[in-house]
Design a protein around this motif. Structure first.
Motif, PDB file in Angstrom:
ATOM      1  N   ASP A 240       0.778  -1.461  -0.310  1.00  0.00           N
ATOM      2  CA  ASP A 240      -0.272  -0.122  -0.100  1.00  0.00           C
ATOM      3  C   ASP A 240       0.551   1.664  -0.186  1.00  0.00           C
ATOM      4  O   ASP A 240       0.318   2.545   0.036  1.00  0.00           O
ATOM      5  CB  ASP A 240      -1.002  -0.344   1.410  1.00  0.00           C
ATOM      6  N   PHE A 241       2.026   0.969   0.032  1.00  0.00           N
ATOM      7  CA  PHE A 241       2.715   2.765   0.368  1.00  0.00           C
ATOM      8  C   PHE A 241       2.960   2.134  -1.497  1.00  0.00           C
ATOM      9  O   PHE A 241       3.948   1.738  -2.443  1.00  0.00           O
ATOM     10  CB  PHE A 241       4.248   2.374   0.663  1.00  0.00           C
ATOM     11  N   VAL A 242       2.521   3.581  -2.012  1.00  0.00           N
ATOM     12  CA  VAL A 242       2.453   4.150  -3.043  1.00  0.00           C
ATOM     13  C   VAL A 242       3.535   4.999  -3.973  1.00  0.00           C
ATOM     14  O   VAL A 242       3.188   6.322  -3.147  1.00  0.00           O
ATOM     15  CB  VAL A 242       1.252   4.086  -4.506  1.00  0.00           C
ATOM     16  N   MET A 243       4.386   5.571  -4.701  1.00  0.00           N
ATOM     17  CA  MET A 243       4.868   6.316  -4.659  1.00  0.00           C
ATOM     18  C   MET A 243       4.948   7.141  -6.359  1.00  0.00           C
ATOM     19  O   MET A 243       4.406   6.121  -7.499  1.00  0.00           O
ATOM     20  CB  MET A 243       6.823   5.912  -4.631  1.00  0.00           C
ATOM     21  N   ALA A 244       4.504   8.070  -6.716  1.00  0.00           N
ATOM     22  CA  ALA A 244       3.657   8.252  -8.224  1.00  0.00           C
ATOM     23  C   ALA A 244       4.269   9.482  -8.290  1.00  0.00           C
ATOM     24  O   ALA A 244       4.970  10.290  -7.816  1.00  0.00           O
ATOM     25  CB  ALA A 244       2.146   9.157  -8.380  1.00  0.00           C
ATOM     26  N   ILE A 245       5.440   8.892 -10.013  1.00  0.00           N
ATOM     27  CA  ILE A 245       5.945  10.750 -10.869  1.00  0.00           C
ATOM     28  C   ILE A 245       5.424  11.017 -11.448  1.00  0.00           C
ATOM     29  O   ILE A 245       5.423  10.354 -13.189  1.00  0.00           O
ATOM     30  CB  ILE A 245       6.942   9.860 -10.413  1.00  0.00           C
ATOM     31  N   SER A 246       5.581  12.026 -11.926  1.00  0.00           N
ATOM     32  CA  SER A 246       4.758  12.900 -12.932  1.00  0.00           C
ATOM     33  C   SER A 246       5.544  13.938 -13.058  1.00  0.00           C
ATOM     34  O   SER A 246       6.185  14.737 -12.776  1.00  0.00           O
ATOM     35  CB  SER A 246       3.592  13.091 -12.789  1.00  0.00           C
ATOM     36  N   THR A 247       5.747  13.978 -15.319  1.00  0.00           N
ATOM     37  CA  THR A 247       6.132  14.689 -15.706  1.00  0.00           C
ATOM     38  C   THR A 247       5.158  15.949 -16.211  1.00  0.00           C
ATOM     39  O   THR A 247       5.362  16.599 -17.485  1.00  0.00           O
ATOM     40  CB  THR A 247       7.425  14.271 -16.465  1.00  0.00           C
ATOM     41  N   ALA A 248       4.319  15.790 -15.917  1.00  0.00           N
ATOM     42  CA  ALA A 248       2.936  17.088 -16.209  1.00  0.00           C
ATOM     43  C   ALA A 248       3.108  16.600 -18.373  1.00  0.00           C
ATOM     44  O   ALA A 248       2.811  17.504 -18.923  1.00  0.00           O
ATOM     45  CB  ALA A 248       3.250  18.196 -16.411  1.00  0.00           C
ATOM     46  N   GLY A 249       3.383  14.560 -18.691  1.00  0.00           N
ATOM     47  CA  GLY A 249       3.064  14.749 -19.820  1.00  0.00           C
ATOM     48  C   GLY A 249       4.055  14.712 -20.591  1.00  0.00           C
ATOM     49  O   GLY A 249       4.294  14.790 -22.077  1.00  0.00           O
ATOM     50  N   LYS A 250       5.259  16.192 -19.832  1.00  0.00           N
ATOM     51  CA  LYS A 250       6.125  16.467 -20.467  1.00  0.00           C
ATOM     52  C   LYS A 250       7.395  15.663 -21.182  1.00  0.00           C
ATOM     53  O   LYS A 250       7.999  15.602 -22.353  1.00  0.00           O
ATOM     54  CB  LYS A 250       7.174  17.108 -20.037  1.00  0.00           C
ATOM     55  N   SER A 251       7.684  14.575 -20.388  1.00  0.00           N
ATOM     56  CA  SER A 251       9.591  13.754 -20.877  1.00  0.00           C
ATOM     57  C   SER A 251       8.537  12.290 -20.057  1.00  0.00           C
ATOM     58  O   SER A 251       9.021  12.106 -18.699  1.00  0.00           O
ATOM     59  CB  SER A 251      10.215  13.453 -20.272  1.00  0.00           C
ATOM     60  N   PRO A 252       7.315  10.875 -20.745  1.00  0.00           N
ATOM     61  CA  PRO A 252       7.553   9.947 -20.170  1.00  0.00           C
ATOM     62  C   PRO A 252       9.114   9.447 -19.772  1.00  0.00           C
ATOM     63  O   PRO A 252       8.904   8.126 -18.644  1.00  0.00           O
ATOM     64  CB  PRO A 252       6.996   9.265 -21.389  1.00  0.00           C
ATOM     65  N   ALA A 253       9.994   9.589 -20.776  1.00  0.00           N
ATOM     66  CA  ALA A 253      11.153   8.383 -20.560  1.00  0.00           C
ATOM     67  C   ALA A 253      11.576   9.424 -18.790  1.00  0.00           C
ATOM     68  O   ALA A 253      12.958   8.324 -18.460  1.00  0.00           O
ATOM     69  CB  ALA A 253      12.413   9.099 -21.573  1.00  0.00           C
ATOM     70  N   PHE A 254      11.776  10.326 -19.032  1.00  0.00           N
ATOM     71  CA  PHE A 254      12.450  11.086 -18.007  1.00  0.00           C
ATOM     72  C   PHE A 254      11.696  10.409 -16.075  1.00  0.00           C
ATOM     73  O   PHE A 254      12.393  10.094 -15.072  1.00  0.00           O
ATOM     74  CB  PHE A 254      12.232  12.436 -17.736  1.00  0.00           C
ATOM     75  N   ALA A 255      10.142  10.300 -16.488  1.00  0.00           N
ATOM     76  CA  ALA A 255       9.303   9.942 -15.704  1.00  0.00           C
ATOM     77  C   ALA A 255       9.386   8.838 -15.298  1.00  0.00           C
ATOM     78  O   ALA A 255       9.938   7.671 -13.916  1.00  0.00           O
ATOM     79  CB  ALA A 255       8.127   9.322 -15.484  1.00  0.00           C
ATOM     80  N   LYS A 256       9.876   7.685 -15.887  1.00  0.00           N
ATOM     81  CA  LYS A 256      10.300   5.695 -16.074  1.00  0.00           C
ATOM     82  C   LYS A 256      11.670   5.861 -15.280  1.00  0.00           C
ATOM     83  O   LYS A 256      12.391   5.195 -14.393  1.00  0.00           O
ATOM     84  CB  LYS A 256      10.293   5.188 -17.795  1.00  0.00           C
ATOM     85  N   HIS A 257      12.432   6.758 -15.935  1.00  0.00           N
ATOM     86  CA  HIS A 257      13.717   7.122 -15.258  1.00  0.00           C
ATOM     87  C   HIS A 257      13.813   7.334 -13.933  1.00  0.00           C
ATOM     88  O   HIS A 257      14.694   6.560 -13.680  1.00  0.00           O
ATOM     89  CB  HIS A 257      15.285   7.869 -15.789  1.00  0.00           C
ATOM     90  N   ILE A 258      13.543   7.836 -13.434  1.00  0.00           N
ATOM     91  CA  ILE A 258      13.149   8.481 -11.873  1.00  0.00           C
ATOM     92  C   ILE A 258      12.069   7.124 -11.283  1.00  0.00           C
ATOM     93  O   ILE A 258      12.685   6.778 -10.302  1.00  0.00           O
ATOM     94  CB  ILE A 258      12.088   9.673 -11.765  1.00  0.00           C
ATOM     95  N   ARG A 259      11.775   6.567 -11.787  1.00  0.00           N
ATOM     96  CA  ARG A 259      10.898   5.558 -11.280  1.00  0.00           C
ATOM     97  C   ARG A 259      11.886   4.281 -10.801  1.00  0.00           C
ATOM     98  O   ARG A 259      11.851   3.863 -10.155  1.00  0.00           O
ATOM     99  CB  ARG A 259       9.886   4.799 -11.629  1.00  0.00           C
TER     100      ARG A 259
END
Length: 225
Positions: free
Chosen positions: A121-140
């Protein structure tokens, strides 16, 4: 664009995914993890979706999308490579005031999906406001290597402790210093190392007798994955 971050409870809520390819399958997998009532509409599907349909985990309609498919839905996801169809799905959803996401098309969505790191139940969400899904994936991926399953286990333990305290008429505002003491005593590391003896001693020192790790974890419902 400034998005309003929110966590939706979609358990048992009807959700529609249009598109049966790899992207659609990923969207379906996340919805199923959250226990949504999922319907997929697509003439063709990847094997994973067919398997979910055979197991009656989802409803699969092997045909082209119809505007009537969104009736009664709580949330709609378009996951096709047909731009005209994606825009039609969005228009249909907007007409009925529904939540709608079109995969990889943030400009025609009224919500976007973040990259997620889930540990129980511990969830972290990373968003780039749709500008760079690749960067969000990198951070994930970085966060996945840093935050292991012990974070989910610790949260499960904390939830079990809180339930026990509330059952004994403890005032909720009195819980905060108790939990802070447990965290400050590095309970996380003890959980990571499965050091149940030291966990039990710490629980007794902070909470009093009757709080034992294995008993608490045994009676706590497992978090939804």
């Amino acid at each position: 664009m400034r998005y309003y971050p929110v966590n939706l409870d979609i358990q048992n809520r009807p959700c529609l995914v249009v598109g049966g390819g790899a992207v659609g399958a990923r969207k379906v997998a996340t919805l199923v993890q959250c226990q949504a009532a999922v319907t997929v509409v697509s003439p063709d599907t990847v094997p994973a979706l067919a398997q979910l349909a055979r197991a009656k985990t989802i409803i699969l309609k092997r045909r082209a999308y119809r505007s009537s498919d969104i009736s009664g839905m709580f949330l709609v996801i378009g996951a096709t490579d047909d731009e005209a169809l994606n825009r039609r799905i969005k228009a249909d959803a907007e007409q009925q005031g529904l939540l709608c996401n079109i995969a990889d098309r943030p400009r025609i969505c009224n919500f976007i999906l973040p990259a997620i790191v889930r540990r129980g139940d511990f969830v972290m969400a990373i968003s780039t406001a749709g500008k760079s899904p690749a960067f969000a994936k990198h951070i994930r991926q970085r966060l996945e290597s840093e935050f292991g399953p012990e974070y989910g286990d610790l949260l499960e333990l904390m939830g079990a402790i809180r339930t026990r305290l509330l059952a004994h008429a403890h005032a909720p505002e009195a819980h905060k210093p108790l939990f802070e003491r447990l965290i400050d005593a590095d309970l996380l590391t003890l959980v990571k190392n499965a050091d149940t003896d030291r966990i039990d001693r710490l629980l007794e020192a902070v909470l009093g007798p009757g709080y034992r790790y294995e008993q608490l974890m045994a009676v706590t419902p497992k978090p939804r994955e």
